[in-house]
Design an enzyme around this catalytic site. Structure first.
Site, PDB file in Angstrom:
ATOM      1  N   SER A  95       2.184  -3.413   4.700  1.00 43.82           N
ATOM      2  CA  SER A  95       2.493  -4.848   4.632  1.00 43.82           C
ATOM      3  C   SER A  95       2.638  -5.173   3.148  1.00 43.82           C
ATOM      4  O   SER A  95       1.671  -5.544   2.491  1.00 43.82           O
ATOM      5  CB  SER A  95       1.372  -5.688   5.242  1.00 43.82           C
ATOM      6  OG  SER A  95       1.178  -5.364   6.590  1.00 43.82           O
ATOM      7  N   LYS A 170       6.399 -10.386   7.989  1.00 52.82           N
ATOM      8  CA  LYS A 170       5.009  -9.970   8.199  1.00 52.82           C
ATOM      9  C   LYS A 170       4.036 -10.889   7.450  1.00 52.82           C
ATOM     10  O   LYS A 170       2.967 -11.247   7.960  1.00 52.82           O
ATOM     11  CB  LYS A 170       4.851  -8.515   7.743  1.00 52.82           C
ATOM     12  CG  LYS A 170       3.434  -7.991   7.717  1.00 52.82           C
ATOM     13  CD  LYS A 170       2.828  -7.872   9.093  1.00 52.82           C
ATOM     14  CE  LYS A 170       1.372  -7.420   8.984  1.00 52.82           C
ATOM     15  NZ  LYS A 170       0.685  -7.404  10.278  1.00 52.82           N
ATOM     16  N   LYS A 239      -4.449 -10.402   0.693  1.00 54.51           N
ATOM     17  CA  LYS A 239      -3.214  -9.946   0.028  1.00 54.51           C
ATOM     18  C   LYS A 239      -1.984 -10.468   0.765  1.00 54.51           C
ATOM     19  O   LYS A 239      -1.004 -10.888   0.148  1.00 54.51           O
ATOM     20  CB  LYS A 239      -3.271  -8.411  -0.033  1.00 54.51           C
ATOM     21  CG  LYS A 239      -2.013  -7.660  -0.372  1.00 54.51           C
ATOM     22  CD  LYS A 239      -1.207  -7.211   0.829  1.00 54.51           C
ATOM     23  CE  LYS A 239      -1.929  -6.303   1.800  1.00 54.51           C
ATOM     24  NZ  LYS A 239      -1.136  -5.955   2.987  1.00 54.51           N
TER      25      LYS A 239
HETATM   26  P1  NDP Z   1      -6.987   1.121   4.879  1.00 57.01           P
HETATM   27  O1  NDP Z   1      -7.642   0.436   3.750  1.00 57.01           O
HETATM   28  O2  NDP Z   1      -7.769   1.470   6.089  1.00 57.01           O
HETATM   29  O3  NDP Z   1      -6.300   2.490   4.374  1.00 57.01           O
HETATM   30  C1  NDP Z   1      -5.575   2.523   3.179  1.00 57.01           C
HETATM   31  C2  NDP Z   1      -4.905   3.859   3.016  1.00 57.01           C
HETATM   32  O4  NDP Z   1      -4.258   3.870   1.741  1.00 57.01           O
HETATM   33  C3  NDP Z   1      -5.883   5.041   3.001  1.00 57.01           C
HETATM   34  O5  NDP Z   1      -5.225   6.171   3.486  1.00 57.01           O
HETATM   35  C4  NDP Z   1      -6.184   5.183   1.499  1.00 57.01           C
HETATM   36  O6  NDP Z   1      -6.594   6.483   1.142  1.00 57.01           O
HETATM   37  C5  NDP Z   1      -4.816   4.907   0.939  1.00 57.01           C
HETATM   38  N1  NDP Z   1      -4.857   4.466  -0.455  1.00 57.01           N
HETATM   39  C6  NDP Z   1      -5.568   3.448  -0.981  1.00 57.01           C
HETATM   40  N2  NDP Z   1      -5.319   3.325  -2.279  1.00 57.01           N
HETATM   41  C7  NDP Z   1      -4.440   4.310  -2.603  1.00 57.01           C
HETATM   42  C8  NDP Z   1      -3.800   4.707  -3.809  1.00 57.01           C
HETATM   43  N3  NDP Z   1      -4.013   4.076  -4.951  1.00 57.01           N
HETATM   44  N4  NDP Z   1      -2.959   5.770  -3.767  1.00 57.01           N
HETATM   45  C9  NDP Z   1      -2.737   6.421  -2.614  1.00 57.01           C
HETATM   46  N5  NDP Z   1      -3.311   6.095  -1.435  1.00 57.01           N
HETATM   47  C10 NDP Z   1      -4.147   5.037  -1.434  1.00 57.01           C
HETATM   48  O7  NDP Z   1      -5.726   0.219   5.255  1.00 57.01           O
HETATM   49  P2  NDP Z   1      -4.992   0.058   6.680  1.00 57.01           P
HETATM   50  O8  NDP Z   1      -4.641   1.384   7.198  1.00 57.01           O
HETATM   51  O9  NDP Z   1      -5.755  -0.894   7.515  1.00 57.01           O
HETATM   52  O10 NDP Z   1      -3.685  -0.734   6.201  1.00 57.01           O
HETATM   53  C11 NDP Z   1      -2.561  -0.096   5.628  1.00 57.01           C
HETATM   54  C12 NDP Z   1      -1.436  -1.141   5.546  1.00 57.01           C
HETATM   55  O11 NDP Z   1      -1.125  -1.584   6.867  1.00 57.01           O
HETATM   56  C13 NDP Z   1      -1.824  -2.393   4.740  1.00 57.01           C
HETATM   57  O12 NDP Z   1      -0.716  -2.874   4.049  1.00 57.01           O
HETATM   58  C14 NDP Z   1      -2.239  -3.371   5.834  1.00 57.01           C
HETATM   59  O13 NDP Z   1      -2.106  -4.715   5.409  1.00 57.01           O
HETATM   60  C15 NDP Z   1      -1.297  -3.001   6.960  1.00 57.01           C
HETATM   61  N6  NDP Z   1      -1.741  -3.331   8.314  1.00 57.01           N
HETATM   62  C16 NDP Z   1      -3.009  -2.998   8.771  1.00 57.01           C
HETATM   63  C17 NDP Z   1      -3.389  -3.344  10.049  1.00 57.01           C
HETATM   64  C18 NDP Z   1      -4.751  -3.001  10.619  1.00 57.01           C
HETATM   65  O14 NDP Z   1      -5.051  -3.443  11.746  1.00 57.01           O
HETATM   66  N7  NDP Z   1      -5.608  -2.247   9.922  1.00 57.01           N
HETATM   67  C19 NDP Z   1      -2.472  -4.079  10.955  1.00 57.01           C
HETATM   68  C20 NDP Z   1      -1.159  -4.280  10.416  1.00 57.01           C
HETATM   69  C21 NDP Z   1      -0.831  -3.950   9.142  1.00 57.01           C
HETATM   70  P3  NDP Z   1      -8.134   6.942   1.153  1.00 57.01           P
HETATM   71  O15 NDP Z   1      -8.383   7.574   2.486  1.00 57.01           O
HETATM   72  O16 NDP Z   1      -8.227   7.887   0.015  1.00 57.01           O
HETATM   73  O17 NDP Z   1      -8.966   5.695   0.927  1.00 57.01           O
END
Ligand code: NDP
Length: 295
Positions: A95, A170, A239
């Site tokens: 997102s 979104k 965010k």
């Molecule tokens: P999480 O915080 O659970 O996961 C984030 C992911 O990004 C992890 O794999 C993390 O790795 C990785 N990450 C974080 N920082 C970095 C970085 N600097 N470089 C590389 N990788 C990084 O987030 P979500 O999975 O919940 O959300 C992901 C996206 O989807 C967001 O934009 C969110 O707004 C959107 N979204 C989420 C929903 C939900 O229900 N959760 C629903 C709809 C959209 P690591 O394992 O190392 O921490």
């Protein structure tokens, strides 16, 4: 199909699990152990770097917290761009924000790589079930190539316009989610203090014009039960509200209500921290009002 998935977070992981059933999948995650565990469970190839994940892939899917992390992922000799071949397709399910995605698209276009922003809605349970709504920003040809990939985890897949249009859609959706959470919390704290039983009030609301996904799904499952599972971090919703405010600014639309909601979510993020779930904003309202909305 040869594909790669980068970002195995709360929603990325179940999306990747569905893609693994349709594609020969390589996975990369910042914390390597998550990629290794996923690869073991789903028969995917764990990659040591974004470049290694992208090598040989026709399609790469990213799902990171914000567009800033996606843009950074492209950089450097071990970055994603170094591994992407001419003719490949990059689908960003983050997102994210429209301006960064437009920058990414023009950067990749110079190398003949197609890009679309493809944020999703439907939560972690929708990802597991393959019933997400996917909002796509990109040109027609890219959308046509993206659709069969997105069908791995999406049920409703809509082309919203050029790159950035998916993110804009979104952000506005999630701005409404944020508003609904705040106003539900405030209104129901008052109802309970006024002596109205919470469960009955929710049932009546859900048979009336103020109902929403918050009142129909999140409240019965979480607020009334006092169960606060961590599925979507409040920090990410904060965010999203900021991205929606950016869209209002860009288009010259005043947003007095959304500015206030943005302020409340900033405060909630500072108070509850980076790992609190989005629905926990209701707990803050409860604490402030000295009441619990349970039933
Ligand atoms: P999480 O915080 O659970 O996961 C984030 C992911 O990004 C992890 O794999 C993390 O790795 C990785 N990450 C974080 N920082 C970095 C970085 N600097 N470089 C590389 N990788 C990084 O987030 P979500 O999975 O919940 O959300 C992901 C996206 O989807 C967001 O934009 C969110 O707004 C959107 N979204 C989420 C929903 C939900 O229900 N959760 C629903 C709809 C959209 P690591 O394992 O190392 O921490």
């Amino acid at each position: 199909m040869k594909a790669a998935f980068l970002g195995l977070g709360a929603i990325g992981q179940p999306m990747a699990a569905r893609l693994a059933t349709k594609a020969q999948l390589a996975v990369w995650n910042r914390t390597r152990s998550r990629a290794d565990a996923f690869a073991r469970d789903h028969g995917a190839r764990p990659a040591a770097t974004p470049r290694q994940a992208a090598e040989g892939a026709e399609v790469v899917v990213t799902c990171l917290p914000t567009s800033a992390e996606v843009e950074q992922l492209l950089d450097g000799p071990e970055g994603l761009e170094a591994g992407l071949a001419t003719g490949a397709l990059m689908l960003d399910c983050t997102s994210g924000d429209p301006a960064t995605s437009r920058r990414i698209q023009s950067r990749l276009a110079k190398r003949g790589i197609a890009f679309a922003d493809c944020p999703v809605s439907g939560g972690t349970s929708g990802a597991e079930a393959g019933t997400l709504t996917v909002m796509v920003g990109g040109d027609e040809a890219t959308f046509a190539r993206a659709r069969p990939v997105l069908e791995a985890f999406g049920r409703r897949i809509e082309h919203m316009g050029p790159v950035g249009a998916g993110h804009a859609m979104k952000a506005v959706n999630n701005a409404l989610l944020a508003v609904n959470l705040e106003v539900f919390g405030e209104g129901f704290a008052a109802l309970v203090k006024a002596g109205v039983p919470a469960r009955k009030a929710v049932e009546v609301l859900n048979a009336s014009s103020g109902r929403s996904f918050v009142s129909e799904a999140l409240v019965p499952d979480r607020v009334l039960t006092g169960r606060w599972p961590q599925t979507f971090r409040l920090a990410l919703l904060e965010k999203d509200v900021r991205i929606a405010l950016g869209l209002l600014d860009e288009t010259g639309v005043r947003g007095p209500v959304l500015h206030l909601v943005g302020e409340l979510f900033r405060e909630a993020r500072a108070t509850l921290g980076e790992n609190a779930d989005h629905v926990e904003v209701v707990r803050l309202i409860e604490q402030d009002a000295g009441v619990e909305i349970r039933g």
